[in-house]
Design an enzyme around this catalytic site. Structure first.
Site, PDB file in Angstrom:
ATOM      1  N   ASN A   1      14.361  55.833 -49.261  1.00 24.99           N
ATOM      2  CA  ASN A   1      14.014  54.431 -49.006  1.00 24.99           C
ATOM      3  C   ASN A   1      12.857  54.047 -49.927  1.00 24.99           C
ATOM      4  OD1 ASN A   1      13.272  51.963 -47.972  1.00 24.99           O
ATOM      5  ND2 ASN A   1      12.541  52.761 -45.988  1.00 24.99           N
TER       6      ASN A   1
ATOM      7  N   LYS B   1      11.598  51.209 -50.401  1.00 23.31           N
ATOM      8  CA  LYS B   1      10.799  50.084 -49.871  1.00 23.31           C
ATOM      9  C   LYS B   1      10.551  49.061 -50.985  1.00 23.31           C
ATOM     10  CE  LYS B   1       9.021  53.209 -46.450  1.00 23.31           C
ATOM     11  NZ  LYS B   1       7.999  53.553 -45.485  1.00 23.31           N
TER      12      LYS B   1
ATOM     13  N   HIS C   1      14.563  49.300 -39.511  1.00 24.44           N
ATOM     14  CA  HIS C   1      13.437  50.139 -39.926  1.00 24.44           C
ATOM     15  C   HIS C   1      12.181  49.643 -39.206  1.00 24.44           C
ATOM     16  CE1 HIS C   1      10.259  51.842 -42.368  1.00 24.44           C
ATOM     17  NE2 HIS C   1      11.140  52.737 -42.759  1.00 24.44           N
TER      18      HIS C   1
ATOM     19  N   GLU D   1       9.303  49.072 -40.129  1.00 28.08           N
ATOM     20  CA  GLU D   1       8.551  48.006 -40.834  1.00 28.08           C
ATOM     21  C   GLU D   1       9.209  46.653 -40.614  1.00 28.08           C
ATOM     22  OE1 GLU D   1       8.466  50.013 -44.613  1.00 28.08           O
ATOM     23  OE2 GLU D   1       7.148  51.525 -43.735  1.00 28.08           O
TER      24      GLU D   1
ATOM     25  N   GLU E   1      12.500  57.890 -36.604  1.00 25.31           N
ATOM     26  CA  GLU E   1      11.283  57.851 -37.420  1.00 25.31           C
ATOM     27  C   GLU E   1      10.093  57.481 -36.546  1.00 25.31           C
ATOM     28  OE1 GLU E   1      12.163  56.996 -41.800  1.00 25.31           O
ATOM     29  OE2 GLU E   1      12.336  55.076 -40.798  1.00 25.31           O
TER      30      GLU E   1
ATOM     31  N   GLY F   1       4.548  57.070 -43.669  1.00 24.02           N
ATOM     32  CA  GLY F   1       3.583  56.740 -44.712  1.00 24.02           C
ATOM     33  C   GLY F   1       2.159  57.181 -44.400  1.00 24.02           C
TER      34      GLY F   1
ATOM     35  N   SER G   1       6.905  60.902 -43.396  1.00 25.28           N
ATOM     36  CA  SER G   1       6.135  61.857 -44.197  1.00 25.28           C
ATOM     37  C   SER G   1       6.866  63.173 -44.428  1.00 25.28           C
ATOM     38  CB  SER G   1       4.754  62.098 -43.568  1.00 25.28           C
ATOM     39  OG  SER G   1       4.022  60.879 -43.548  1.00 25.28           O
TER      40      SER G   1
END
Ligand code: PGA
Length: 263
Positions: A9, A11, A106, A108, A178, A184, A224
């Site tokens: 991904n 992003k 996701h 985010e 996730e 991140g 991560s």
């Protein structure tokens, strides 16, 4: 046996030139691996899917179109087929670029764009209607983890966003667990924490759709994940690969993760 998937991904990163350079570098590394490897080892590689920003989909897809070593997907889609939704991208448009996958929900998107399970259900419907493979993301916040409600949170995300699908259709979906606190941040779930949640998710799938169906659905870990910790994470019985952010932006690091997912 479930074939593992390693998904990158990207992003909102990379210029077009950088995106193409990364794609070509990956292609060279994978082709080199395949030439060196015994044919049995080639088939042990996981499925690899890249998720570039929308505007690069066609060009990144073109890099892999002849060797088929890597598939391409979008990071999001709009739920409608078409219409007056300025700035949005429909699943049919994604499909027309040659992309085959799409990320749905996701964290985010859930956090910064307020995407809730009702909206995500509509996006899933749009994506499946176009024959895209959705990777449906779920995961708890640090607060949920610390207050020990993490399993319930993930259960709710699956029940509300995903479990309205029928038994045949759910088989086309990939799930990505996730934990938000690991995305991140450099904090990774331990292999035990990942396996515990993946087992929980498979148990939920089994209760809803039956054992055989649950055993066919791939569940990826994300947060991560890198070339150093991937092998340990992927060793979990219910961990079928990974959804990789930061470490997918460097070809050698990403290939290290891909190698860790060889069956
Ligand atoms: P990360 O991101 O690997 O950089 O933690 C994972 C993701 O957001 O999919």
């Amino acid at each position: 046996m479930r074939k593992k998937i390693v998904a990158g991904n990207w992003k909102m990163n990379l210029s077009l030139d950088e995106a193409l350079a990364l794609s070509n570098e990956l292609k060279v590394i994978i082709n080199h691996h395949n030439k060196q490897a015994h044919s049995r080892d080639v088939s042990r590689l996981p499925e690899v899917v890249l998720f570039p920003p929308y505007v690069y989909l066609t060009k990144v897809h073109d890099v892999f179109v002849h060797d088929g070593s890597i598939s391409v997907g979008a990071q999001n889609c709009h739920h409608a087929d078409k219409g007056a939704f300025t700035g949005e991208v429909a699943a049919s448009m994604i499909r027309s670029t040659g992309a085959t996958h799409v990320l749905i929900g996701h964290s985010e998107r859930r956090t910064y764009f307020n995407e809730d399970d009702a909206l995500l259900s509509q996006k899933l419907k749009g994506a499946l209607g176009q024959g895209l493979v959705p990777i449906y993301c779920c995961g708890e916040s640090l607060e949920d983890r610390e207050s020990n409600t993490f399993k319930q949170i993930v259960t709710d995300q699956l029940v509300k966003g995903l479990f309205w699908l029928d038994k045949d259709t759910i088989k086309s979906v990939v799930i990505a667990y996730e934990p938000v606190w690991a995305i991140g941040t450099g904090l990774t779930a331990t292999a035990e924490q990942a396996q515990e949640m993946h087992q929980h998710i498979r148990q939920l799938l089994s209760e809803k759709y039956g054992h055989d169906t649950a055993e066919q659905i791939r569940i990826l870990y994300g947060g991560s994940c890198n070339a150093k910790n991937a092998a340990e994470l992927f060793a979990g019985k219910d961990v079928d690969g990974g959804l990789i952010g930061g470490a997918s932006l460097k070809a050698h690091d990403f290939f290290g993760i891909i190698s860790s997912a060889c069956s």
